[in-house]
Enzyme design. Structure first.
Site, PDB file in Angstrom:
ATOM      1  N   GLY A 196       0.913  -1.119  -0.372  1.00 25.16           N
ATOM      2  CA  GLY A 196       0.195  -0.524  -0.227  1.00 25.16           C
ATOM      3  C   GLY A 196       1.091   1.214   0.240  1.00 25.16           C
ATOM      4  O   GLY A 196       1.941   0.966  -0.374  1.00 25.16           O
ATOM      5  N   GLU A 197       0.177   2.158   0.812  1.00 25.65           N
ATOM      6  CA  GLU A 197       1.074   3.668   0.951  1.00 25.65           C
ATOM      7  C   GLU A 197       1.720   4.423  -0.283  1.00 25.65           C
ATOM      8  O   GLU A 197       2.282   5.344  -0.636  1.00 25.65           O
ATOM      9  CB  GLU A 197       2.593   3.954   1.507  1.00 25.65           C
ATOM     10  CG  GLU A 197       2.163   2.771   3.148  1.00 25.65           C
ATOM     11  CD  GLU A 197       3.004   2.079   3.574  1.00 25.65           C
ATOM     12  OE1 GLU A 197       4.581   2.333   3.000  1.00 25.65           O
ATOM     13  OE2 GLU A 197       3.283   1.621   4.476  1.00 25.65           O
TER      14      GLU A 197
END
Length: 421
Positions: free
Chosen positions: A322-323
């Site tokens: 993610g991120e």
């Protein structure tokens, strides 16, 4: 009652300029490299050209990664490998350069912006420019209560819109969208299941930090329970985000919608950004034309959402962290497509004319006097063939229509001031 009318986005969002895309396709046909030899890079360059309203396409020089952060109450049920309420630690690691997205952004020279929407920590523990737009501290436990009030959902969506306006106004030419959350993939799976009409088990994945089988079963049960709460509000996307979304997801939805209004292309990351994109598509059906799916994370919910929006991931590396890390990995591919489309030379005009003459005189074989041979076949003099070649070369003048594309740029300028009120 909400003062934000989401229906306005349907009128405000236009598709990327079709005429410009056709001009870009025409230019591609004239390049020295044969059509199709560059695979999907051809389509990518043409898409970017239409989004920019320019032929040849301009290089992507000012990309920006924008991450919306928040904690989700549902994480308290043990549906994540990360501790509930621990997203603030991830944010600090991102800011200090210790997360994959930080390394990639640094390596690619991409500025990184983190926007706290609902972190479960005292605001003074993080920089002011990160926390100043926070809507609340943590989102509700969506299996038994709403994530947000309707007012908080609207406020969060407006924050996302404002961030998109700021990026467009500052000259950002491509946005990379991601999230920093704990429990966010659970909320995202609920949104996707609700909007696609599927069961919880179909969209339940292992999350950014893989969970074991027991945690997966807890996550699936939580999604199932939240899904029951989502179905009654499916017709109102703002209430849906309030019921089973979260402040960070509502902000990402607003960001995607307003980016489309401002004609700012966006690369989506994983399942959370895909879920927000799916909500935004329900609001404005033309909005997905402004987005790219950066990569396939392997999350079943992401695959379901992208299929519904007809978006094909650029990469398939299985990055689940993610991120925005997966979307950042796709950025060099987009930049390469733009460079190839803009910088590869066109075939010389004389070569095109000669090829046309050779085709016209093909029946003459090796005859010394092509004109006589042509005349014997159909009274078409070689001079006429030459003239035809010149007319064909005039197709390049047609590229002057690209100047008209400036009108599209002008329209983009007008769109800058637009947003639903």
């Amino acid at each position: 009652m909400s003062s934000l009318n989401l229906d306005d986005f349907t009128d405000l969002i236009e598709r990327p300029a079709g005429s410009v895309r056709r001009d870009a396709e025409g230019r591609r046909e004239r390049l020295a490299v044969p059509p199709g030899a560059l695979g999907r890079l051809d389509d990518l360059g043409e898409w970017l050209s239409a989004a920019q309203g320019a032929v040849p396409v301009r290089p992507v020089e000012r990309p920006r990664a924008v991450l919306f952060a928040g904690d989700h109450g549902i994480a308290g049920l043990g549906v994540s490998a990360r501790p509930a309420g621990g997203a603030d630690r991830l944010v600090r690691a991102v800011l200090e350069g210790g997360r994959p997205v930080s390394v990639l952004a640094r390596r690619l020279g991409v500025p990184l912006r983190v926007v706290d929407m609902a972190l479960d920590c005292p605001p003074e523990t993080l920089p002011e420019d990160v926390v100043r737009r926070r809507v609340r501290r943590g989102s509700g436990r969506i299996d038994v209560e709403d994530a947000l009030t309707a007012e908080e959902a609207e406020a969060a969506l407006r924050v996302g819109m404002a961030v998109a306006d700021e990026e467009a106004d500052s000259g950002t030419d491509l946005a990379v969208l991601g999230d920093v959350s704990v429990g966010g993939t659970t909320a995202a799976a609920v949104l996707i299941a609700a909007l696609c009409g599927t069961d919880a088990s179909v969209v339940t994945g292992r999350g950014g930090e893989p969970i074991d089988d027991l945690a997966w079963m807890r996550k699936c049960a939580a999604i199932r329970d939240a899904l029951r709460r989502a179905r009654p509000v499916l017709g109102d996307q703002l209430l849906l985000l309030a019921a089973v979304g979260g402040a960070d997801l509502a902000a990402m939805t607003g960001f995607l919608l307003q980016s489309a209004v401002r004609k700012l292309p966006v690369i989506l990351d994983g399942v959370v950004s895909a879920a927000c994109a799916l909500v935004a598509q329900r609001v404005a059906f033309r909005a997905p034309d402004w987005w790219l799916a950066g990569q396939s994370s392997g999350e079943p919910g992401q695959a379901k959402a992208l299929d519904r929006m007809a978006l094909e991931p650029l990469l398939d590396q299985g990055v689940t962290v993610g991120e925005g890390a997966g979307a950042l990995l796709a950025l060099p591919l987009v930049q390469a497509a733009a460079a190839l489309a803009a910088e590869l030379p066109e075939r010389p005009a004389e070569a095109g004319a000669a090829a046309g003459g050779a085709e016209a005189g093909g029946s003459a074989g090796g005859a010394g006097n092509g004109g006589d041979a042509e005349a014997g076949g159909g009274a078409a003099g070689s001079g006429d063939a030459g003239d035809a070649g010149n007319v064909g070369g005039g197709g390049n003048v047609g590229g002057g229509g690209n100047v008209g594309g400036g009108g599209n740029a002008e329209a983009a300028g007008n769109a800058e001031a637009q947003s639903p009120r």
